[in-house]
Motif scaffolding. Sequence first.
Motif, PDB file in Angstrom:
ATOM      1  N   VAL A   1       0.818  -1.208   0.000  1.00  0.00           N
ATOM      2  CA  VAL A   1       0.000   0.000   0.000  1.00  0.00           C
ATOM      3  C   VAL A   1       0.859   1.267   0.000  1.00  0.00           C
ATOM      4  CG1 VAL A   1      -1.629   1.363   1.345  1.00  0.00           C
ATOM      5  CG2 VAL A   1      -1.984  -1.085   1.071  1.00  0.00           C
ATOM      6  N   ASN A   2       1.804   1.370   0.914  1.00  0.00           N
ATOM      7  CA  ASN A   2       2.625   2.578   1.026  1.00  0.00           C
ATOM      8  C   ASN A   2       3.428   2.830  -0.236  1.00  0.00           C
ATOM      9  OD1 ASN A   2       1.731   3.094   3.638  1.00  0.00           O
ATOM     10  ND2 ASN A   2       3.365   1.879   4.579  1.00  0.00           N
ATOM     11  N   GLU A   3       3.946   1.778  -0.838  1.00  0.00           N
ATOM     12  CA  GLU A   3       4.735   1.936  -2.057  1.00  0.00           C
ATOM     13  C   GLU A   3       3.875   2.418  -3.214  1.00  0.00           C
ATOM     14  OE1 GLU A   3       8.021   1.869  -4.651  1.00  0.00           O
ATOM     15  OE2 GLU A   3       7.784   2.015  -2.481  1.00  0.00           O
ATOM     16  N   ILE A   4       2.667   1.889  -3.314  1.00  0.00           N
ATOM     17  CA  ILE A   4       1.763   2.316  -4.386  1.00  0.00           C
ATOM     18  C   ILE A   4       1.381   3.785  -4.214  1.00  0.00           C
ATOM     19  CG2 ILE A   4      -0.562   2.007  -5.311  1.00  0.00           C
ATOM     20  CD1 ILE A   4      -0.231  -0.987  -4.808  1.00  0.00           C
ATOM     21  N   ILE A   5       1.080   4.178  -2.995  1.00  0.00           N
ATOM     22  CA  ILE A   5       0.739   5.578  -2.733  1.00  0.00           C
ATOM     23  C   ILE A   5       1.923   6.481  -3.069  1.00  0.00           C
ATOM     24  CG2 ILE A   5       0.146   7.229  -0.926  1.00  0.00           C
ATOM     25  CD1 ILE A   5      -1.484   5.077   0.401  1.00  0.00           C
ATOM     26  N   ARG A   6       3.116   6.038  -2.724  1.00  0.00           N
ATOM     27  CA  ARG A   6       4.310   6.841  -3.014  1.00  0.00           C
ATOM     28  C   ARG A   6       4.484   7.013  -4.528  1.00  0.00           C
ATOM     29  NH1 ARG A   6       9.256   6.490  -4.760  1.00  0.00           N
ATOM     30  NH2 ARG A   6       9.051   4.261  -5.189  1.00  0.00           N
ATOM     31  N   LEU A   7       4.301   5.950  -5.281  1.00  0.00           N
ATOM     32  CA  LEU A   7       4.464   6.015  -6.731  1.00  0.00           C
ATOM     33  C   LEU A   7       3.420   6.926  -7.377  1.00  0.00           C
ATOM     34  CD1 LEU A   7       5.193   2.245  -7.472  1.00  0.00           C
ATOM     35  CD2 LEU A   7       6.796   4.145  -7.773  1.00  0.00           C
ATOM     36  N   LEU A   8       2.186   6.837  -6.887  1.00  0.00           N
ATOM     37  CA  LEU A   8       1.103   7.608  -7.495  1.00  0.00           C
ATOM     38  C   LEU A   8       1.120   9.074  -7.074  1.00  0.00           C
ATOM     39  CD1 LEU A   8      -1.888   5.099  -7.200  1.00  0.00           C
ATOM     40  CD2 LEU A   8      -0.592   5.671  -9.251  1.00  0.00           C
ATOM     41  N   SER A   9       1.618   9.360  -5.906  1.00  0.00           N
ATOM     42  CA  SER A   9       1.545  10.727  -5.373  1.00  0.00           C
ATOM     43  C   SER A   9       2.307  11.724  -6.218  1.00  0.00           C
ATOM     44  CB  SER A   9       2.070  10.752  -3.930  1.00  0.00           C
ATOM     45  OG  SER A   9       3.429  10.329  -3.897  1.00  0.00           O
ATOM     46  N   GLY A  10       3.333  11.269  -6.912  1.00  0.00           N
ATOM     47  CA  GLY A  10       4.105  12.202  -7.728  1.00  0.00           C
ATOM     48  C   GLY A  10       3.525  12.434  -9.101  1.00  0.00           C
ATOM     49  N   THR A  11       2.575  11.577  -9.516  1.00  0.00           N
ATOM     50  CA  THR A  11       2.028  11.663 -10.877  1.00  0.00           C
ATOM     51  C   THR A  11       0.563  12.066 -10.894  1.00  0.00           C
ATOM     52  OG1 THR A  11       3.541   9.881 -11.518  1.00  0.00           O
ATOM     53  CG2 THR A  11       1.794  10.432 -13.059  1.00  0.00           C
ATOM     54  N   CYS A  12      -0.220  11.552  -9.963  1.00  0.00           N
ATOM     55  CA  CYS A  12      -1.668  11.813  -9.947  1.00  0.00           C
ATOM     56  C   CYS A  12      -1.937  13.170  -9.297  1.00  0.00           C
ATOM     57  CB  CYS A  12      -2.389  10.705  -9.205  1.00  0.00           C
ATOM     58  SG  CYS A  12      -2.193   9.078  -9.937  1.00  0.00           S
ATOM     59  N   LYS A  13      -1.795  14.219 -10.056  1.00  0.00           N
ATOM     60  CA  LYS A  13      -1.875  15.568  -9.515  1.00  0.00           C
ATOM     61  C   LYS A  13      -3.305  16.041  -9.255  1.00  0.00           C
ATOM     62  CE  LYS A  13       2.439  16.866 -11.816  1.00  0.00           C
ATOM     63  NZ  LYS A  13       3.100  17.786 -12.766  1.00  0.00           N
ATOM     64  N   HIS A  14      -4.283  15.428  -9.921  1.00  0.00           N
ATOM     65  CA  HIS A  14      -5.666  15.879  -9.779  1.00  0.00           C
ATOM     66  C   HIS A  14      -6.553  14.833  -9.108  1.00  0.00           C
ATOM     67  CE1 HIS A  14      -4.071  18.247 -13.242  1.00  0.00           C
ATOM     68  NE2 HIS A  14      -4.709  19.213 -12.628  1.00  0.00           N
ATOM     69  N   LEU A  15      -5.972  13.789  -8.581  1.00  0.00           N
ATOM     70  CA  LEU A  15      -6.741  12.696  -8.003  1.00  0.00           C
ATOM     71  C   LEU A  15      -7.554  13.148  -6.790  1.00  0.00           C
ATOM     72  CD1 LEU A  15      -6.935   9.717  -8.874  1.00  0.00           C
ATOM     73  CD2 LEU A  15      -5.366   9.178  -7.015  1.00  0.00           C
ATOM     74  N   GLN A  16      -8.852  12.849  -6.808  1.00  0.00           N
ATOM     75  CA  GLN A  16      -9.741  13.176  -5.701  1.00  0.00           C
ATOM     76  C   GLN A  16      -9.968  11.989  -4.781  1.00  0.00           C
ATOM     77  OE1 GLN A  16     -13.333  14.730  -7.419  1.00  0.00           O
ATOM     78  NE2 GLN A  16     -12.299  16.453  -8.406  1.00  0.00           N
ATOM     79  N   SER A  17      -9.889  10.780  -5.323  1.00  0.00           N
ATOM     80  CA  SER A  17     -10.074   9.585  -4.496  1.00  0.00           C
ATOM     81  C   SER A  17      -9.235   8.441  -5.036  1.00  0.00           C
ATOM     82  CB  SER A  17     -11.550   9.172  -4.448  1.00  0.00           C
ATOM     83  OG  SER A  17     -12.004   8.770  -5.711  1.00  0.00           O
ATOM     84  N   LEU A  18      -8.601   7.744  -4.115  1.00  0.00           N
ATOM     85  CA  LEU A  18      -7.840   6.543  -4.446  1.00  0.00           C
ATOM     86  C   LEU A  18      -8.376   5.406  -3.590  1.00  0.00           C
ATOM     87  CD1 LEU A  18      -5.536   4.954  -5.738  1.00  0.00           C
ATOM     88  CD2 LEU A  18      -4.031   5.828  -3.936  1.00  0.00           C
ATOM     89  N   ASP A  19      -8.935   4.401  -4.245  1.00  0.00           N
ATOM     90  CA  ASP A  19      -9.540   3.265  -3.549  1.00  0.00           C
ATOM     91  C   ASP A  19      -8.628   2.060  -3.737  1.00  0.00           C
ATOM     92  OD1 ASP A  19     -11.020   1.129  -2.676  1.00  0.00           O
ATOM     93  OD2 ASP A  19     -12.906   1.826  -3.519  1.00  0.00           O
ATOM     94  N   LEU A  20      -7.919   1.680  -2.663  1.00  0.00           N
ATOM     95  CA  LEU A  20      -7.060   0.505  -2.698  1.00  0.00           C
ATOM     96  C   LEU A  20      -7.753  -0.588  -1.899  1.00  0.00           C
ATOM     97  CD1 LEU A  20      -3.576   2.155  -2.107  1.00  0.00           C
ATOM     98  CD2 LEU A  20      -4.693   1.589  -4.269  1.00  0.00           C
ATOM     99  N   GLN A  21      -8.211  -1.608  -2.598  1.00  0.00           N
ATOM    100  CA  GLN A  21      -9.012  -2.645  -1.950  1.00  0.00           C
ATOM    101  C   GLN A  21      -8.222  -3.937  -1.857  1.00  0.00           C
ATOM    102  OE1 GLN A  21     -12.852  -3.398  -3.620  1.00  0.00           O
ATOM    103  NE2 GLN A  21     -12.952  -5.433  -2.774  1.00  0.00           N
ATOM    104  N   CYS A  22      -8.330  -4.607  -0.725  1.00  0.00           N
ATOM    105  CA  CYS A  22      -7.689  -5.891  -0.514  1.00  0.00           C
ATOM    106  C   CYS A  22      -8.734  -6.899  -0.085  1.00  0.00           C
ATOM    107  CB  CYS A  22      -6.592  -5.795   0.546  1.00  0.00           C
ATOM    108  SG  CYS A  22      -5.898  -7.384   0.995  1.00  0.00           S
TER     109      CYS A  22
END
Length: 328
Positions: free
Chosen positions: A285-306
Motif C-alpha cells: 500500500v505505502n509503495e503504491i501511494i508513493r508512486l502515485l503521489s508524484g504523478t496523480c496531480k488531480h486525483l480526488q479519491s484513491l480506492d485501494l481494496q484488498c
Amino acid sequence: MLNINHLPVDCLLLIFSKFTLQEQITCLRTICQHWKTTIEKVLCRKRHSLKLFGRLKNITDHCLTTLVDNTFSDQLYKLSTEIGNFDDDFIIDSYIYCDDLEMYDFLGRLFGASVTTLSVHLCWDAPFSGLPIFLQAIHQQLTTLTISGAIDYPHGAFTTSLCQTIEKLQLLARLDLLVIDLFLLDSKKSTNSSEAAATDIPATSTEIELPVTLARLEHFALCNYKGDLVDVLLQLTPSRCHSLRLDLPRDYDPVELVEDLVEECPELLENLLHFRLSLPDLKDVNEIIRLLSGTCKHLQSLDLQCCSFVNFEMVMGKPIFLYNFKIT
C-alpha cells in the motif's frame, strides 16, 4: 358498466405503474391489444436504465458483489425496488431471457428508443449469448454499459461479437467489463512427440479489441484481465478518461503495474480524478501511494481494496477495505 379500456391512457398508465416491469411484459401485455400497445409504446419508452438478471439467485450474487467490492456509493450498482418509478427496474425470468434470438430482438424493440444505461449480470445458466443482438438494437442512446458475473468456456466467439458490437456504441462514455475471464481463451491440448499423453496448455488472455471505444471513454473498469494491461490503458484518451477501476488477478504484481503506468501512461494518471485498484495483500500500500503521489496531480479519491484472507487484522474472516485515500 364502464369498461376499463374506456379510461384515458393516463389512468391506465397509473394502474400499470403499480406493477413491476416483469409483470407488465409477461402478464399485462397479454390481456388485450390495447394494453399491449400502451405498455410497449408508452411505458417501455419511458425507461432510461435497465438491469438484466437471468435468475433470481443472480440478484443475491449482485448484492454480495456490491458488498465485497464496497461500491455502495456508485448509483450504477444500486438496485431500486420501487414499483412505478419508470427506471432502474430489473427483470429476472428464464422465460424472458432464454437464449432465443427473437426474444433479444423483441427486447430491443421495447427499450431501444430510450435506454441509456444498461447493466447485465452473466452466469453459467443465464449466459445472455444474444447480448450483442440486444446491444445493436439499443445502440443509439446507450451511454453506460456494465457487464458483470462469470462466463464459462467456450466463449471466444461471444467475446469477439460483444467487442464488435460495443465498438458501434457511439455515445458510450462508461464501460465496466467486470466479467471474470471474459477475455480468457480456452485451454488447449498439446501432444509432445516425446510424450505419450497430451498435456493442458494453460488458458491465456486474448487482446481487447476496442480501440474506438476506449479512446472516447470517461470511465473504464476491467476485471481479472491477464493480458498486457498497460497496452490496454494506452488506448484511453488522457484528456477524456477521468475514472479508472482495475480489479487485478491474484498473480498480478500491483507495484510493477503502477511503475509501468507511471512510466508509460503519465498523462492518463495525471488527469485521473478517481482510481480504484485491487490488491492481493496489504504489504504494498505505502509503495503504491508513493508512486502515485508524484504523478496523480488531480486525483480526488484513491480506492485501494484488498480481499486477501491472510491478514491477521481481519475480523471474522471479513476482507479489509482501504478506500478514499486522498493524494495531496
